[in-house]
Write an enzyme that holds these catalytic residues in place. Structure first.
Site, PDB file in Angstrom:
ATOM      1  N   ILE A  58      69.822  98.509  57.537  1.00 32.97           N
ATOM      2  CA  ILE A  58      68.441  98.977  57.368  1.00 32.97           C
ATOM      3  C   ILE A  58      68.395 100.485  57.209  1.00 32.97           C
ATOM      4  CG2 ILE A  58      66.158  99.123  58.435  1.00 32.97           C
ATOM      5  CD1 ILE A  58      66.813  96.469  59.858  1.00 32.97           C
TER       6      ILE A  58
ATOM      7  N   ASP B  70      75.212 108.418  62.930  1.00 32.85           N
ATOM      8  CA  ASP B  70      75.741 107.127  63.348  1.00 32.85           C
ATOM      9  C   ASP B  70      77.197 107.338  63.745  1.00 32.85           C
ATOM     10  OD1 ASP B  70      76.796 104.513  63.587  1.00 32.85           O
ATOM     11  OD2 ASP B  70      75.293 103.739  62.202  1.00 32.85           O
TER      12      ASP B  70
ATOM     13  N   ALA C  47      62.966  99.582  65.356  1.00 30.03           N
ATOM     14  CA  ALA C  47      64.208  99.002  65.861  1.00 30.03           C
ATOM     15  C   ALA C  47      63.958  98.219  67.146  1.00 30.03           C
ATOM     16  CB  ALA C  47      65.249 100.094  66.087  1.00 30.03           C
ATOM     17  N   ARG C  48      63.635  98.923  68.232  1.00 30.82           N
ATOM     18  CA  ARG C  48      63.318  98.308  69.519  1.00 30.82           C
ATOM     19  C   ARG C  48      62.379  99.238  70.272  1.00 30.82           C
ATOM     20  NH1 ARG C  48      64.592  94.388  67.565  1.00 30.82           N
ATOM     21  NH2 ARG C  48      66.126  92.798  68.152  1.00 30.82           N
TER      22      ARG C  48
ATOM     23  N   ASP D 246      56.534  99.432  65.626  1.00 34.08           N
ATOM     24  CA  ASP D 246      56.353  98.004  65.380  1.00 34.08           C
ATOM     25  C   ASP D 246      56.329  97.219  66.685  1.00 34.08           C
ATOM     26  OD1 ASP D 246      55.887  96.172  63.360  1.00 34.08           O
ATOM     27  OD2 ASP D 246      57.985  95.640  63.088  1.00 34.08           O
TER      28      ASP D 246
ATOM     29  N   GLU E 151      49.792 100.749  76.971  1.00 38.20           N
ATOM     30  CA  GLU E 151      49.443 102.150  77.206  1.00 38.20           C
ATOM     31  C   GLU E 151      49.180 102.928  75.922  1.00 38.20           C
ATOM     32  OE1 GLU E 151      53.174 101.425  79.742  1.00 38.20           O
ATOM     33  OE2 GLU E 151      52.097 100.366  78.148  1.00 38.20           O
TER      34      GLU E 151
ATOM     35  N   HIS F 145      54.718  94.043  65.109  1.00 38.47           N
ATOM     36  CA  HIS F 145      56.066  93.520  64.865  1.00 38.47           C
ATOM     37  C   HIS F 145      56.158  92.795  63.519  1.00 38.47           C
ATOM     38  CE1 HIS F 145      59.919  91.666  66.847  1.00 38.47           C
ATOM     39  NE2 HIS F 145      60.186  92.540  65.904  1.00 38.47           N
TER      40      HIS F 145
ATOM     41  N   GLY G 296      58.020  93.971  60.911  1.00 36.76           N
ATOM     42  CA  GLY G 296      59.169  94.448  60.152  1.00 36.76           C
ATOM     43  C   GLY G 296      59.814  93.417  59.264  1.00 36.76           C
ATOM     44  N   ALA G 297      60.117  92.254  59.829  1.00 38.05           N
ATOM     45  CA  ALA G 297      60.807  91.217  59.062  1.00 38.05           C
ATOM     46  C   ALA G 297      59.876  90.073  58.660  1.00 38.05           C
ATOM     47  CB  ALA G 297      61.978  90.673  59.871  1.00 38.05           C
TER      48      ALA G 297
END
Length: 377
Positions: free
Chosen positions: A148, A167, A225-226, A250, A255, A267, A269-270
């Site tokens: 990605i 990375d 991502a998360r 996503d 809060e 969410h 994304g996919a």
């Protein structure tokens, strides 16, 4: 016939990869040989002793208890890259949303309903509140250069952005943009930062007060991502102080909903038909290859193992020993049983090992010391 338990609605394109004469796929299967899952949590699920594999139709496997699966000799697969384009497209959308305050502007326009002929004048008067910069010539920091991240970097480059990536597991030679040696380099240079890395103990909360302090004033952060990669309290404080100009995520949390500068997406994304089909097809093929031939591709807990298509009898061992040492014991057991060994394949992935022996006939492999699971095909 192989019994496959589906924990989510799995695309028909994927299920069609599994021959109906060999596989029964349903959400009510008892004692399944394998599980096909998308986002359903399996952490509180008791696995059947028959279950030898789990395939996640997606890249992230946080919903699967990997250590427990490894201890039981259950192979866990994912589908890296199958949803990459879908996520990439939403990230590019988020770049524009973070710059041009599109979400807030759309919400504001809805408040003009009922103003009649005054709408045009109110629009001209109020539009300055939603002004924002262009992305052309700005620097995008891409943290995580997997399937990605690499696509996002390429697309942003094509739109005229400068890229600085990071990375620690990627080869710099693969990319035609700057790959930084440290995260602090990315933080210091980036006008926008997008996250594309897994969640683990090292990355949890990586975007927090300390890292934000090292970023440019007015930085815009994208998280597809998360959710837990970003410390919610820290990003909200940065938005309030002006240190960060926008946060697009996503993964909404209570809060942040309605907070100034936050664009929360549910969410998505996919969530494209193409992505769901690609992920399901890849996951189904991985299961079929493993169940029918013992071959492993894209397992998160076992080493990739390419095997010959044809064989007489194949015995597959999952273990935690050094692969070469275990292979010696397995080969000795086969020969002691009078089986002729045609080929041996063995490898380790971290602390997990996988050894496959092709023989002319079956042999009793249950006594090979150190095997977590033995399967004869």
């Amino acid at each position: 016939m192989f019994q496959i338990l589906t924990l989510n609605k799995i695309s028909k394109v994927g299920l069609d990869k599994l021959d109906g004469a060999k596989y029964n796929c349903a959400d009510s299967v008892e004692n399944p040989d394998a599980v096909l899952v998308r986002s359903a949590s399996m952490h509180d699920m008791e696995l059947s002793e028959n279950t030898v594999a789990i395939a996640r139709a997606g890249a992230g496997v946080n919903n699967i208890p990997i250590p427990a699966c490894s201890d039981k000799g259950v192979a866990v697969f994912n589908t890296p890259g199958a949803n990459a384009n879908a996520v990439k497209e939403l990230v590019i959308c988020a770049l524009f949303m973070s710059s041009r305050k599109i979400g807030a502007a759309l919400d504001w326009c809805k408040t003009l309903k009922g103003e009649g002929e005054n709408v045009g004048k109110l629009v001209e008067k109020g539009k300055s509140s939603f002004a924002g910069p262009e992305i052309l010539g700005k620097t995008l920091g891409v943290i995580g250069l997997g399937a990605i991240g690499a696509l996002v970097a390429g697309a942003a480059q094509a739109l005229g952005m400068n890229i600085v990536g990071y990375d620690p597991f990627a080869s710099k030679d693969k990319f035609n943009f700057k790959v930084a040696d440290t995260l602090d380099e990315v933080y210091a240079e980036s006008d926008y930062i997008t996250l594309h890395l897994p969640l683990n103990d090292a990355t949890r909360g990586m975007i927090g007060s300390e890292s934000l302090a090292n970023m440019k004033d007015g930085v815009r952060i994208l998280n597809f991502a998360r959710g837990e990669l970003v410390d919610t309290a820290a990003i909200l404080a940065a938005l309030e102080s002006g240190k960060a100009a926008a946060y697009v995520t996503d993964f909404p949390a209570d809060e942040m909903l309605g907070a100034q500068g936050v664009t929360a997406i549910p969410h998505l994304g996919a969530s494209t038909p193409e992505s769901e089909e690609n992920c399901a097809a890849m996951a189904a093929q991985e299961l079929a290859d493993y169940l029918e031939k013992g071959a492993i591709k894209n397992s998160v807990n076992l080493p990739n193992t390419v095997l010959p298509e044809s064989f007489d009898c194949r015995t597959c061992f999952i273990h935690k020993e050094n692969a070469d040492d275990f292979a010696v014991k397995a080969e000795a057991a086969a020969k002691a049983a009078g089986a002729s060994v045609a080929a041996i394949f063995t490898a380790n992935k971290k602390d997990m090992g996988y050894t496959v022996i092709d023989t002319d006939k079956p042999f009793d492999a249950s006594g090979v010391e150190g095997a977590i699971r033995v399967r004869t095909i």
